[in-house]
Design a protein around this motif. Structure first.
Motif: not given
Length: 386
Positions: A48-50, A68-76
């Motif tokens: 998450r968030d590479l 990527n089996c997660q959010e590559t970029m979440s905006g956090a």
């Protein structure tokens, strides 16, 4: 007739060519996967968030693509990691978290625009594009003020919790490596560490500091041709090669003494000290060198600001703040020393400048000598005529 048949096959083919295909390497923890990653692989991550450090490592390992089996970029929070990959023509696809268990290392896959074929199985996916990165980056920038408030609160909360621990000396570790009154260079695998380590070449050659690798920082030292004297860390991102290089090993344990990293060193048949210490492995390395009475502490790749810590999954920097307060003026970042030695050191450019300077001085002296001779000749001639 053959042209017509070929054209017909192209027009009526039911299955388009894949955008990417090849063998995969799978890792739930990116830094562990990177330890022994063969070049040219498609990597399957849960990241998450590479972050930028991981992205640069993937680029250096010449990966073919990232799933990527997660959010590559979440905006956090803002990060350039995904953009770095895309700028190097390394495509990124995102799949559902549940799909991660379907992938196994060395399996062959074919990736299309919106699906992945793994044997007989079809897994939905979507492409992570520059447009998506830009949207997430703008969203993250809008959240920065609130994020900083939370980060500061977290930092102060943990600093208050650990402030008594920082006053106490570390548990005694009897090192064979003597750090007393010496310069110590501590290398972490943080942002820009390779560039900074190369910039430290003149400093290392002249001062010959004690070299400490924090986990994967030991591999960074080896890659640049240096053997670390000490390796300190959880032992989760350092390679077997680095652990067996002959360095003295210190496993960073939790404050209660639990040391998961000891399982790995024991499995490799390597002797290691155990150092219970709060905070990060980087904090532990700094404190150990300080308490062993080193003269100067120089850091390479150290985490220094909010995004650095967030990318490493830390919502604050309480322990790091306390450690730096304790060490004080002994602590120097390599960027400062690198500038000094860049000015003082002998470089190719400096050699060229000196050569040209001497050449023009010699040329000037030759011209002056010629002029003096001509003037003397004229004076002699005039005197003879008189």
């Amino acid at each position: 007739m053959s042209i017509l048949n070929w054209s017909s096959l192209s027009l009526f083919s039911s299955k388009p060519l894949p955008l990417c295909k090849g063998k995969i390497s799978v890792g739930a923890i990116t830094k562990v996967l990177l330890r022994d990653l063969p070049p040219g692989r498609i990597v399957v991550l849960q990241h998450r968030d590479l972050d930028e450090v991981a992205a640069q490592e993937l680029i250096d390992q010449k990966v073919k693509a990232v799933i990527n089996c997660q959010e590559t970029m979440s905006g956090a929070y803002p990060t350039h990691g995904p953009l770095m990959l895309l700028q190097q023509q390394i495509p990124i696809w995102e799949a559902d978290a549940a799909a991660f268990e379907s992938f196994t290392t060395n399996a062959e896959i074919a990736v299309y625009e919106d699906r992945i074929f793994l044997g007989d199985r079809e897994i939905p996916c979507s492409s992570f594009t520059r447009e998506k990165w830009l949207g997430m980056q703008q969203l993250a920038n809008e959240r920065t003020t609130k994020l900083m408030e939370q980060f500061i609160e977290n930092t102060l909360t943990y600093a208050m919790r650990d402030m008594h621990a920082i006053m106490e000396p570390l548990p005694q570790v009897f090192l064979q490596t003597d750090l007393t009154d010496k310069h110590v260079l501590i290398v972490s695998r943080g942002k820009g560490y390779k560039k900074d380590l190369l910039a430290a070449k003149a400093y290392i050659a002249e001062v010959k500091p004690i070299l400490i690798g924090v986990d994967g920082g030991a591999d960074a030292l080896l890659e640049c041709g240096y053997r670390p004297h000490l390796i300190i860390g959880d032992m989760d991102s350092v390679t077997d090669k680095a652990l067996a290089c002959g360095a003295e090993l210190v496993v960073h344990a939790y404050a209660d003494g639990e040391a998961p990293g000891l399982l790995r060193t024991n499995a490799l048949g390597l002797r290691a000290h155990v150092l219970p210490c709060f905070g990060t492995s980087e904090d532990a390395a700094l404190l150990l060198a300080y308490e062993k009475r080193c003269e100067v502490l120089v850091t390479v790749g150290a985490r220094t600001h909010m995004i650095d810590f967030l990318e490493k999954g830390r919502a604050g920097m309480g322990s790091t703040l306390l450690v730096r307060m304790k060490i004080g003026a002994r602590l120097v970042d390599i960027k400062s020393i690198g500038l000094l030695y860049k000015r003082q050191g002998w470089t190719k450019e400096a050699g060229t400048t000196l050569f040209l300077s001497l050449f023009f001085i010699a040329l000037g002296l030759f011209q002056l000598h010629w002029i003096v001779k001509r003037v003397a000749h004229v004076v002699w001639k005039l005197g003879g005529e008189g």
